[in-house]
Scaffold this motif. Structure first.
Motif, PDB file in Angstrom:
ATOM      1  N   GLY A 128       0.760  -1.228   0.000  1.00  0.00           N
ATOM      2  CA  GLY A 128       0.000   0.000   0.000  1.00  0.00           C
ATOM      3  C   GLY A 128       0.789   1.275   0.000  1.00  0.00           C
ATOM      4  N   SER A 129       2.054   1.251   0.310  1.00  0.00           N
ATOM      5  CA  SER A 129       2.768   2.513   0.355  1.00  0.00           C
ATOM      6  C   SER A 129       3.787   2.595  -0.782  1.00  0.00           C
ATOM      7  N   PRO A 130       3.929   3.777  -1.354  1.00  0.00           N
ATOM      8  CA  PRO A 130       4.860   3.937  -2.475  1.00  0.00           C
ATOM      9  C   PRO A 130       6.307   3.625  -2.104  1.00  0.00           C
ATOM     10  N   ASP A 131       6.735   3.954  -0.878  1.00  0.00           N
ATOM     11  CA  ASP A 131       8.120   3.670  -0.511  1.00  0.00           C
ATOM     12  C   ASP A 131       8.377   2.173  -0.441  1.00  0.00           C
ATOM     13  N   GLU A 132       7.423   1.402   0.056  1.00  0.00           N
ATOM     14  CA  GLU A 132       7.583  -0.050   0.092  1.00  0.00           C
ATOM     15  C   GLU A 132       7.645  -0.625  -1.323  1.00  0.00           C
ATOM     16  N   THR A 133       6.746  -0.161  -2.158  1.00  0.00           N
ATOM     17  CA  THR A 133       6.713  -0.648  -3.539  1.00  0.00           C
ATOM     18  C   THR A 133       8.023  -0.342  -4.248  1.00  0.00           C
ATOM     19  N   TRP A 134       8.518   0.876  -4.083  1.00  0.00           N
ATOM     20  CA  TRP A 134       9.765   1.254  -4.751  1.00  0.00           C
ATOM     21  C   TRP A 134      10.927   0.413  -4.246  1.00  0.00           C
ATOM     22  N   CYS A 135      11.025   0.238  -2.944  1.00  0.00           N
ATOM     23  CA  CYS A 135      12.124  -0.552  -2.379  1.00  0.00           C
ATOM     24  C   CYS A 135      12.075  -2.001  -2.841  1.00  0.00           C
ATOM     25  N   LEU A 136      10.885  -2.564  -2.926  1.00  0.00           N
ATOM     26  CA  LEU A 136      10.762  -3.943  -3.393  1.00  0.00           C
ATOM     27  C   LEU A 136      11.154  -4.079  -4.864  1.00  0.00           C
ATOM     28  N   ARG A 137      10.905  -3.050  -5.639  1.00  0.00           N
ATOM     29  CA  ARG A 137      11.221  -3.099  -7.073  1.00  0.00           C
ATOM     30  C   ARG A 137      12.664  -2.704  -7.381  1.00  0.00           C
ATOM     31  N   HIS A 138      13.325  -1.979  -6.468  1.00  0.00           N
ATOM     32  CA  HIS A 138      14.661  -1.458  -6.748  1.00  0.00           C
ATOM     33  C   HIS A 138      15.670  -1.707  -5.625  1.00  0.00           C
ATOM     34  N   PRO A 139      15.773  -2.929  -5.121  1.00  0.00           N
ATOM     35  CA  PRO A 139      16.758  -3.170  -4.050  1.00  0.00           C
ATOM     36  C   PRO A 139      18.193  -2.963  -4.528  1.00  0.00           C
ATOM     37  N   ASP A 140      18.421  -3.148  -5.837  1.00  0.00           N
ATOM     38  CA  ASP A 140      19.759  -2.941  -6.383  1.00  0.00           C
ATOM     39  C   ASP A 140      20.184  -1.477  -6.291  1.00  0.00           C
ATOM     40  N   ALA A 141      19.238  -0.560  -6.450  1.00  0.00           N
ATOM     41  CA  ALA A 141      19.557   0.869  -6.327  1.00  0.00           C
ATOM     42  C   ALA A 141      19.910   1.219  -4.886  1.00  0.00           C
ATOM     43  N   ILE A 142      19.176   0.655  -3.943  1.00  0.00           N
ATOM     44  CA  ILE A 142      19.477   0.902  -2.526  1.00  0.00           C
ATOM     45  C   ILE A 142      20.848   0.327  -2.188  1.00  0.00           C
ATOM     46  N   ALA A 143      21.116  -0.867  -2.677  1.00  0.00           N
ATOM     47  CA  ALA A 143      22.422  -1.497  -2.429  1.00  0.00           C
ATOM     48  C   ALA A 143      23.543  -0.649  -3.017  1.00  0.00           C
ATOM     49  N   TYR A 144      23.328  -0.077  -4.182  1.00  0.00           N
ATOM     50  CA  TYR A 144      24.342   0.759  -4.830  1.00  0.00           C
ATOM     51  C   TYR A 144      24.597   2.028  -4.025  1.00  0.00           C
ATOM     52  N   ILE A 145      23.531   2.666  -3.555  1.00  0.00           N
ATOM     53  CA  ILE A 145      23.672   3.935  -2.834  1.00  0.00           C
ATOM     54  C   ILE A 145      24.238   3.731  -1.430  1.00  0.00           C
ATOM     55  N   LEU A 146      23.768   2.701  -0.732  1.00  0.00           N
ATOM     56  CA  LEU A 146      24.130   2.532   0.674  1.00  0.00           C
ATOM     57  C   LEU A 146      25.168   1.458   0.949  1.00  0.00           C
ATOM     58  N   GLY A 147      25.346   0.527   0.031  1.00  0.00           N
ATOM     59  CA  GLY A 147      26.173  -0.629   0.340  1.00  0.00           C
ATOM     60  C   GLY A 147      27.596  -0.593  -0.156  1.00  0.00           C
ATOM     61  N   GLY A 148      27.979   0.446  -0.838  1.00  0.00           N
ATOM     62  CA  GLY A 148      29.335   0.520  -1.374  1.00  0.00           C
ATOM     63  C   GLY A 148      30.378   0.760  -0.298  1.00  0.00           C
ATOM     64  N   THR A 149      31.588   0.369  -0.589  1.00  0.00           N
ATOM     65  CA  THR A 149      32.671   0.554   0.379  1.00  0.00           C
ATOM     66  C   THR A 149      33.093   2.017   0.500  1.00  0.00           C
ATOM     67  N   ASP A 150      32.749   2.832  -0.495  1.00  0.00           N
ATOM     68  CA  ASP A 150      33.139   4.243  -0.470  1.00  0.00           C
ATOM     69  C   ASP A 150      32.031   5.170   0.006  1.00  0.00           C
ATOM     70  N   THR A 151      30.942   4.606   0.549  1.00  0.00           N
ATOM     71  CA  THR A 151      29.860   5.468   1.019  1.00  0.00           C
ATOM     72  C   THR A 151      30.232   6.136   2.332  1.00  0.00           C
ATOM     73  N   ARG A 152      29.737   7.331   2.507  1.00  0.00           N
ATOM     74  CA  ARG A 152      30.077   8.101   3.706  1.00  0.00           C
ATOM     75  C   ARG A 152      29.481   7.486   4.974  1.00  0.00           C
ATOM     76  N   LEU A 153      28.226   7.010   4.886  1.00  0.00           N
ATOM     77  CA  LEU A 153      27.576   6.448   6.070  1.00  0.00           C
ATOM     78  C   LEU A 153      28.181   5.112   6.483  1.00  0.00           C
ATOM     79  N   THR A 154      28.703   4.367   5.533  1.00  0.00           N
ATOM     80  CA  THR A 154      29.411   3.131   5.874  1.00  0.00           C
ATOM     81  C   THR A 154      30.734   3.479   6.551  1.00  0.00           C
ATOM     82  N   ALA A 155      31.432   4.466   6.025  1.00  0.00           N
ATOM     83  CA  ALA A 155      32.700   4.887   6.621  1.00  0.00           C
ATOM     84  C   ALA A 155      32.515   5.398   8.042  1.00  0.00           C
ATOM     85  N   LEU A 156      31.366   6.017   8.312  1.00  0.00           N
ATOM     86  CA  LEU A 156      31.086   6.536   9.649  1.00  0.00           C
ATOM     87  C   LEU A 156      30.557   5.455  10.596  1.00  0.00           C
TER      88      LEU A 156
END
Length: 87
Positions: free
Chosen positions: A11-39
């Motif tokens: 029912g929610s657009p954020d859930e639908t988007w995340c289910l359809r695009h987990p690769d985009a989330i992994a790319y943005i948040l899961g890289g070794t050079d991400t700032r939030l991972t470094a922190l």
């Protein structure tokens, strides 16, 4: 007439988007050079676990998108404030 209380499964657009695009989330948040991972804010192993489980992905969709927006903001800020060399 049928009344439905609460949200639908997708029912929610954020859930639908995340289910359809987990690769985009992994790319943005899961890289070794991400700032939030470094922190130490994002744990790539826990992120991978959430992205692999649709129920966990739906449960964490809003937090994932907000965290991704923070990562994008920090990335953009780093580029805008980097010293210019050679000019």
């Amino acid at each position: 007439m049928w009344r439905h209380y609460g949200r639908d499964w997708l029912g929610s657009p954020d859930e639908t988007w995340c289910l359809r695009h987990p690769d985009a989330i992994a790319y943005i948040l899961g890289g070794t050079d991400t700032r939030l991972t470094a922190l130490g804010i994002v744990d790539p192993h826990r992120l991978a676990t959430v992205l692999a489980d649709p129920r966990a992905l739906r449960r964490n969709a809003e937090n994932l998108l907000c965290t991704a927006m923070v990562e994008i903001f920090l990335h953009d800020l780093a580029h805008k404030t980097a010293p210019v060399s050679g000019t």
